[in-house]
Design a protein around this motif. Structure first.
Motif, PDB file in Angstrom:
ATOM      1  N   ALA A 144      12.838  -5.907   9.265  1.00 33.36           N
ATOM      2  CA  ALA A 144      12.164  -6.439   8.849  1.00 33.36           C
ATOM      3  C   ALA A 144      11.216  -5.742   9.307  1.00 33.36           C
ATOM      4  O   ALA A 144       9.788  -6.058   8.188  1.00 33.36           O
ATOM      5  N   ARG A 145      10.044  -5.656  10.633  1.00 31.22           N
ATOM      6  CA  ARG A 145       9.712  -4.656  10.913  1.00 31.22           C
ATOM      7  C   ARG A 145       8.456  -3.803  10.063  1.00 31.22           C
ATOM      8  O   ARG A 145       7.380  -3.258   9.330  1.00 31.22           O
ATOM      9  N   TYR A 151       5.732  -1.795   3.210  1.00 35.68           N
ATOM     10  CA  TYR A 151       4.933  -2.452   1.806  1.00 35.68           C
ATOM     11  C   TYR A 151       3.989  -2.254   1.874  1.00 35.68           C
ATOM     12  O   TYR A 151       3.407  -2.231   0.576  1.00 35.68           O
ATOM     13  N   ALA A 152       2.814  -2.208   3.097  1.00 32.21           N
ATOM     14  CA  ALA A 152       1.892  -2.999   3.106  1.00 32.21           C
ATOM     15  C   ALA A 152       1.168  -0.901   2.979  1.00 32.21           C
ATOM     16  O   ALA A 152       0.187  -1.313   2.563  1.00 32.21           O
ATOM     17  N   ARG A 153       1.809   0.167   3.101  1.00 31.81           N
ATOM     18  CA  ARG A 153       1.422   1.301   3.058  1.00 31.81           C
ATOM     19  C   ARG A 153       1.833   0.998   1.258  1.00 31.81           C
ATOM     20  O   ARG A 153       0.583   2.701   0.951  1.00 31.81           O
ATOM     21  N   LYS A 157      -0.617   2.653  -1.913  1.00 24.07           N
ATOM     22  CA  LYS A 157      -1.036   3.860  -2.253  1.00 24.07           C
ATOM     23  C   LYS A 157      -0.834   3.452  -3.745  1.00 24.07           C
ATOM     24  O   LYS A 157      -1.376   4.213  -4.535  1.00 24.07           O
ATOM     25  N   ALA A 158       0.133   2.070  -4.648  1.00 23.24           N
ATOM     26  CA  ALA A 158       0.501   1.829  -6.216  1.00 23.24           C
ATOM     27  C   ALA A 158      -0.887   1.693  -6.139  1.00 23.24           C
ATOM     28  O   ALA A 158      -0.876   2.099  -7.212  1.00 23.24           O
ATOM     29  N   THR A 159      -1.157   0.502  -5.533  1.00 20.41           N
ATOM     30  CA  THR A 159      -3.022   0.351  -5.817  1.00 20.41           C
ATOM     31  C   THR A 159      -3.726   2.003  -6.280  1.00 20.41           C
ATOM     32  O   THR A 159      -4.748   1.805  -7.306  1.00 20.41           O
ATOM     33  N   SER A 162      -2.243   3.759  -9.285  1.00 15.81           N
ATOM     34  CA  SER A 162      -1.784   2.760 -10.573  1.00 15.81           C
ATOM     35  C   SER A 162      -0.487   3.685 -10.967  1.00 15.81           C
ATOM     36  O   SER A 162      -0.104   3.675 -11.633  1.00 15.81           O
ATOM     37  N   LEU A 163       0.711   3.231  -9.311  1.00 17.91           N
ATOM     38  CA  LEU A 163       1.759   3.780  -9.450  1.00 17.91           C
ATOM     39  C   LEU A 163       3.014   2.084  -9.751  1.00 17.91           C
ATOM     40  O   LEU A 163       2.501   0.936  -9.111  1.00 17.91           O
ATOM     41  N   ARG A 164       4.059   2.572 -10.005  1.00 17.74           N
ATOM     42  CA  ARG A 164       4.968   1.919 -10.727  1.00 17.74           C
ATOM     43  C   ARG A 164       5.767   1.523  -9.073  1.00 17.74           C
ATOM     44  O   ARG A 164       6.034   2.405  -8.468  1.00 17.74           O
ATOM     45  N   LEU A 165       5.256   0.268  -7.844  1.00 14.60           N
ATOM     46  CA  LEU A 165       6.098  -0.395  -7.046  1.00 14.60           C
ATOM     47  C   LEU A 165       6.753  -1.499  -7.286  1.00 14.60           C
ATOM     48  O   LEU A 165       5.720  -2.566  -7.661  1.00 14.60           O
ATOM     49  N   ARG A 166       8.070  -1.588  -6.929  1.00 10.39           N
ATOM     50  CA  ARG A 166       9.309  -3.013  -6.627  1.00 10.39           C
ATOM     51  C   ARG A 166       9.627  -3.080  -5.358  1.00 10.39           C
ATOM     52  O   ARG A 166       9.689  -2.087  -4.446  1.00 10.39           O
TER      53      ARG A 166
END
Length: 410
Positions: A144-145, A151-153, A157-159, A162-166
């Motif tokens: 989890a760590r 996920y934070a990084r 980057k996705a923002t 403008s990348l698609r991330l799930r």
């Protein structure tokens, strides 16, 4: 129209040949082997549309200490080869400073933004759609760590681009990937990236397209390149071939050839390995097992496992250390027997310390051109840097190409 030699039949060389050919030039590709049979053959087959920022060297002490002590499968190194690569490693470390990396990433993002368009037109023209999956690229995190930090990084980057991330937990991933049965905290899915079930086969398809359009593909020794009047000459199986221009697209072999002409090209040659495992469930996309330093992807020949970087000289014998670790980790993740492995393969990624490929004219030799140093992303960027090179040869230097030239230290 100009006569042009392209030395190297990997993704980078064939990409350059197609771009030059499309502008009306007569192009001959020369390689000692067939198209896509060297470094382009052995990668994970991902067209990384999410890779807007090149891989920086970690600068935090815990990570560097794990690398130094051999506790990470991402990177291994040889003490006897360290003195020879230390200057390039130091340059890479300096280029990875946050401010410098941010500037480099602006150029890199301009290249990556074009990748799917440049590959897409070639895939369609070559009739190679059967080799390509448009299902994204996954990253798996066991703890989890690690997942929360990644996920934070990734979200930033996705923002930014403008990348698609799930972000999926194991329960959410299960319907998409029933083969992944081991314990995991979560997975990140980059939706923009494509992948290929046969990387060498995709290069071969592009090479066939090049030949169908009138291009010549010859076996020959690129190291025989020499001046011939105002142009260039290389020996091939059909005899010497002369041309007005010569493009060096030899990946890790570019530096040794150019040293004959007085150029000192600083590169880190990152060795990578792969093997195939049969009788495993098929995956819908490639996955990076982030905490174990390998990528797994379903290929025509079975499940391919590719490793991170081994810093050794090109002539050193193979080592099984990284792949053995990867096989054990993949066996846990897939709950599968990973003992039925295929042949061990290795190649060298030609990585420049400033993380940018070198694309453009040689500064001291008219008609000599560079297109190499793509590091981890030669398979991704080959057609794109080919387009930039073709534009420069005709007198047009796009902004991204200007930055690549400025990065040269020759």
């Amino acid at each position: 129209m100009a006569e042009i030699l392209v030395l190297g039949a990997g993704m980078v060389g064939i990409g350059a040949a197609l771009a030059l050919q499309a502008r009306g030039h007569a192009v001959t590709v020369v390689d000692r082997r067939g198209p896509g049979e060297e470094t382009s053959f052995g990668n994970a087959g991902v067209l990384q549309a999410e890779a807007m920022e090149p891989y920086a060297m970690p600068r935090d002490l815990p990570t560097l200490l794990r690398y130094a002590l051999g506790r990470s499968n991402d990177v291994v190194w040889s003490l006897r080869d360290l003195p020879g690569i230390a200057p390039a490693l130091l340059a890479y470390f300096r280029a990875s400073a946050p401010e410098r990396h941010a500037r480099i990433s602006k150029t890199y993002a301009q290249l990556i933004t074009r990748v799917l368009s440049d590959h897409g037109s070639l895939i369609e023209a070559a009739g190679a759609d059967n080799l390509v999956r448009r299902t994204g690229l996954g990253e798996i995190y066991r703890t989890a760590r690690a997942f929360d930090a990644a996920y934070a990084r990734a979200e930033k980057k996705a923002t930014r681009y403008s990348l698609r991330l799930r972000a999926l937990d194991s329960t959410e991933l299960a319907p998409e990937e029933p083969a992944i049965a081991g314990e995991m905290a979560g997975a990140l899915i980059w939706g923009d990236s494509w992948s290929c079930s046969d990387p060498g086969g995709l290069v071969t398809s592009y090479a066939q397209l090049f030949q169908n359009r009138g291009g010549r593909l010859l076996q020959g020794d690129a190291q025989t390149l020499e001046r011939a009047g105002t142009g260039w000459r290389v020996d091939t199986c059909t005899g010497p071939v002369d041309a007005q221009h010569a493009v060096i697209a030899l990946g890790p072999w570019s530096g040794p050839l150019l040293s004959r002409f007085g150029y000192r090209v600083r590169m880190l040659l990152m060795r990578g390995y792969h093997t195939h495992v049969s009788n495993t469930p098929e995956l819908s996309r490639p996955y990076l097992d982030a905490e174990h330093g390998y990528v797994m992807s379903s290929m025509r020949d079975g499940l391919r496992l590719t490793t991170g970087a081994e810093f050794v000289r090109q002539d050193r014998p193979q080592s099984r250390r990284q792949l053995d670790r990867a096989l054990r980790a993949a066996g846990e993740l897939l709950a599968a027997d990973m003992s039925a492995e295929g042949k061990l393969w290795h190649g060298h990624r030609p990585f420049r310390p400033d993380m940018l490929p070198l694309v453009g004219p040689a500064p001291r030799h008219k008609g000599l051109w560079f297109d190499f140093g793509h590091g981890h992303h030669g398979f991704t960027l080959g057609p794109t840097t080919g387009e930039l090179l073709a534009a420069q040869l005709e007198g047009d230097t796009p902004p991204a190409a200007q930055s690549l030239l400025a990065a040269a230290c020759l």
